[in-house]
Design a protein around this motif. Structure first.
Motif, PDB file in Angstrom:
ATOM      1  N   ASN A  91      40.339  69.383  60.316  1.00  0.00           N
ATOM      2  CA  ASN A  91      39.131  70.162  60.558  1.00  0.00           C
ATOM      3  C   ASN A  91      37.931  69.233  60.409  1.00  0.00           C
ATOM      4  N   PRO A  92      36.811  69.494  61.111  1.00  0.00           N
ATOM      5  CA  PRO A  92      35.665  68.595  61.030  1.00  0.00           C
ATOM      6  C   PRO A  92      35.108  68.431  59.620  1.00  0.00           C
ATOM      7  N   ASP A  93      35.197  69.473  58.797  1.00  0.00           N
ATOM      8  CA  ASP A  93      34.643  69.384  57.449  1.00  0.00           C
ATOM      9  C   ASP A  93      35.683  69.025  56.390  1.00  0.00           C
ATOM     10  N   GLN A  94      36.869  68.674  56.826  1.00  0.00           N
ATOM     11  CA  GLN A  94      37.956  68.342  55.912  1.00  0.00           C
ATOM     12  C   GLN A  94      37.921  66.853  55.560  1.00  0.00           C
ATOM     13  N   ALA A  95      38.312  66.532  54.355  1.00  0.00           N
ATOM     14  CA  ALA A  95      38.396  65.126  53.955  1.00  0.00           C
ATOM     15  C   ALA A  95      39.462  64.423  54.787  1.00  0.00           C
ATOM     16  N   ASN A  96      39.210  63.136  55.069  1.00  0.00           N
ATOM     17  CA  ASN A  96      40.114  62.388  55.929  1.00  0.00           C
ATOM     18  C   ASN A  96      40.289  60.982  55.369  1.00  0.00           C
ATOM     19  N   LYS A  97      41.496  60.654  54.996  1.00  0.00           N
ATOM     20  CA  LYS A  97      41.752  59.347  54.388  1.00  0.00           C
ATOM     21  C   LYS A  97      41.769  58.219  55.417  1.00  0.00           C
ATOM     22  N   ASN A  98      41.689  58.537  56.706  1.00  0.00           N
ATOM     23  CA  ASN A  98      41.754  57.519  57.748  1.00  0.00           C
ATOM     24  C   ASN A  98      40.442  56.772  57.957  1.00  0.00           C
ATOM     25  N   PHE A  99      39.350  57.284  57.403  1.00  0.00           N
ATOM     26  CA  PHE A  99      38.054  56.646  57.563  1.00  0.00           C
ATOM     27  C   PHE A  99      37.541  56.172  56.215  1.00  0.00           C
ATOM     28  N   ALA A 100      36.753  55.123  56.232  1.00  0.00           N
ATOM     29  CA  ALA A 100      36.254  54.529  54.993  1.00  0.00           C
ATOM     30  C   ALA A 100      35.385  55.495  54.196  1.00  0.00           C
ATOM     31  N   ASN A 101      34.591  56.313  54.871  1.00  0.00           N
ATOM     32  CA  ASN A 101      33.718  57.243  54.149  1.00  0.00           C
ATOM     33  C   ASN A 101      34.420  58.554  53.807  1.00  0.00           C
ATOM     34  N   GLY A 102      35.671  58.713  54.221  1.00  0.00           N
ATOM     35  CA  GLY A 102      36.450  59.890  53.862  1.00  0.00           C
ATOM     36  C   GLY A 102      36.108  61.155  54.629  1.00  0.00           C
ATOM     37  N   GLN A 103      35.260  61.074  55.645  1.00  0.00           N
ATOM     38  CA  GLN A 103      34.863  62.248  56.425  1.00  0.00           C
ATOM     39  C   GLN A 103      35.618  62.290  57.747  1.00  0.00           C
ATOM     40  N   THR A 104      35.931  63.492  58.194  1.00  0.00           N
ATOM     41  CA  THR A 104      36.560  63.641  59.507  1.00  0.00           C
ATOM     42  C   THR A 104      35.514  63.569  60.605  1.00  0.00           C
ATOM     43  N   ALA A 105      34.402  64.297  60.441  1.00  0.00           N
ATOM     44  CA  ALA A 105      33.338  64.296  61.443  1.00  0.00           C
ATOM     45  C   ALA A 105      32.535  63.008  61.306  1.00  0.00           C
ATOM     46  N   GLN A 106      32.650  62.150  62.288  1.00  0.00           N
ATOM     47  CA  GLN A 106      31.961  60.860  62.263  1.00  0.00           C
ATOM     48  C   GLN A 106      30.756  60.891  63.208  1.00  0.00           C
ATOM     49  N   THR A 107      29.739  60.117  62.885  1.00  0.00           N
ATOM     50  CA  THR A 107      28.585  59.968  63.754  1.00  0.00           C
ATOM     51  C   THR A 107      29.003  59.145  64.968  1.00  0.00           C
ATOM     52  N   PRO A 108      28.650  59.598  66.185  1.00  0.00           N
ATOM     53  CA  PRO A 108      29.039  58.819  67.364  1.00  0.00           C
ATOM     54  C   PRO A 108      28.391  57.436  67.349  1.00  0.00           C
ATOM     55  N   PRO A 109      28.996  56.481  68.002  1.00  0.00           N
ATOM     56  CA  PRO A 109      28.380  55.152  68.084  1.00  0.00           C
ATOM     57  C   PRO A 109      27.030  55.228  68.787  1.00  0.00           C
ATOM     58  N   PRO A 110      26.141  54.283  68.500  1.00  0.00           N
ATOM     59  CA  PRO A 110      24.816  54.309  69.132  1.00  0.00           C
ATOM     60  C   PRO A 110      24.925  54.209  70.657  1.00  0.00           C
ATOM     61  N   ASN A 111      23.952  54.819  71.341  1.00  0.00           N
ATOM     62  CA  ASN A 111      23.831  54.772  72.804  1.00  0.00           C
ATOM     63  C   ASN A 111      25.018  55.373  73.544  1.00  0.00           C
ATOM     64  N   THR A 112      25.651  56.378  72.962  1.00  0.00           N
ATOM     65  CA  THR A 112      26.737  57.064  73.651  1.00  0.00           C
ATOM     66  C   THR A 112      26.298  58.487  73.979  1.00  0.00           C
ATOM     67  N   ASP A 113      26.864  59.027  75.030  1.00  0.00           N
ATOM     68  CA  ASP A 113      26.559  60.384  75.461  1.00  0.00           C
ATOM     69  C   ASP A 113      27.857  61.163  75.574  1.00  0.00           C
ATOM     70  N   PRO A 114      27.794  62.472  75.337  1.00  0.00           N
ATOM     71  CA  PRO A 114      28.997  63.291  75.522  1.00  0.00           C
ATOM     72  C   PRO A 114      29.448  63.282  76.982  1.00  0.00           C
ATOM     73  N   ILE A 115      30.710  63.541  77.200  1.00  0.00           N
ATOM     74  CA  ILE A 115      31.246  63.585  78.554  1.00  0.00           C
ATOM     75  C   ILE A 115      30.547  64.693  79.323  1.00  0.00           C
ATOM     76  N   GLY A 116      30.099  64.379  80.521  1.00  0.00           N
ATOM     77  CA  GLY A 116      29.427  65.354  81.359  1.00  0.00           C
ATOM     78  C   GLY A 116      27.949  65.534  81.049  1.00  0.00           C
ATOM     79  N   PHE A 117      27.429  64.820  80.060  1.00  0.00           N
ATOM     80  CA  PHE A 117      26.024  64.945  79.679  1.00  0.00           C
ATOM     81  C   PHE A 117      25.151  64.182  80.669  1.00  0.00           C
ATOM     82  N   VAL A 118      24.095  64.826  81.132  1.00  0.00           N
ATOM     83  CA  VAL A 118      23.144  64.181  82.030  1.00  0.00           C
ATOM     84  C   VAL A 118      21.825  64.045  81.275  1.00  0.00           C
TER      85      VAL A 118
END
Length: 194
Positions: free
Chosen positions: A44-71
């Motif tokens: 779940n997005p708000d669930q703890a996640n051991k796969n990332f260094a900060n322990g969060q599942t919901a990560q901030t997107p990399p800079p200068n990226t746009d969602p798919i289909g975003f204009v």
């Protein structure tokens, strides 16, 4: 002994033994069918996640990226952005019967309740609620940002649909960029009515 009695006795013994074994462990939920169908595999997005260094599942997107289909829309919701959009934006869609028909449909759904089916500013919400100031797209109706409504460029109409103006709210969340351009195309047809 009768064969029916043997079958009934065997069934009774089986039922009693199943009942006793089912009541044995109060912590057991018993057998589960298709467990993977109702237990989520993903985090779940708000669930703890051991796969990332900060322990969060919901990560901030990399800079200068746009969602798919975003204009991306480059013009700000300011008078200067409105004027720049009016000067620089042109409708990328071809003027076809299909695009006009589609634009008329979206206009009828989203714009006509206030602006009217003919773009005369006399939609049914204006008549019911009795609020004034809804402009017509033809005739000598003036825009609140200056000039006549019938002279508005495609970019200015698109900018107004994108951000809204005065009592009109933004329709950016209801209409995709292509749908907005179809509405613009139809509004420009309404501007030609004398």
């Amino acid at each position: 002994m009768n064969k029916n009695n043997i079958v009934y006795a065997a069934f009774f013994v089986l039922a009693v033994s199943v009942s006793f074994t089912a009541c044995r462990n109060k912590q057991s939920t018993g057998l589960e069918y298709a467990r993977n169908m109702y237990d989520p595999i993903a985090y779940n997005p708000d669930q703890a996640n051991k796969n990332f260094a900060n322990g969060q599942t919901a990560q901030t997107p990399p800079p200068n990226t746009d969602p798919i289909g975003f204009v991306k829309y480059e013009y700000a919701n300011t008078k200067e952005g409105y004027e720049a959009a009016g000067a620089n934006l042109v409708n990328p869609l071809p003027l076809t019967k299909e695009n006009l028909t589609s634009g008329k449909h979206y206009f009828t759904v989203f714009c006509a309740p206030c602006h009217g089916d003919a773009g005369d500013g006399k939609g049914h919400l204006v008549q019911i609620e009795k609020f004034t100031g809804v402009p017509a797209y033809h005739g000598d109706a003036a825009s609140s940002r200056g000039g006549l409504m019938k002279d508005l460029s495609a970019g200015k109409i698109y900018h107004t649909i994108m951000y809204g103006l005065n009592n009109m709210g933004s329709h950016a969340s209801q209409l995709s960029p292509e749908e907005r351009w179809k509405v613009v195309m139809y509004v420009q047809q309404l501007q030609k009515i004398q």
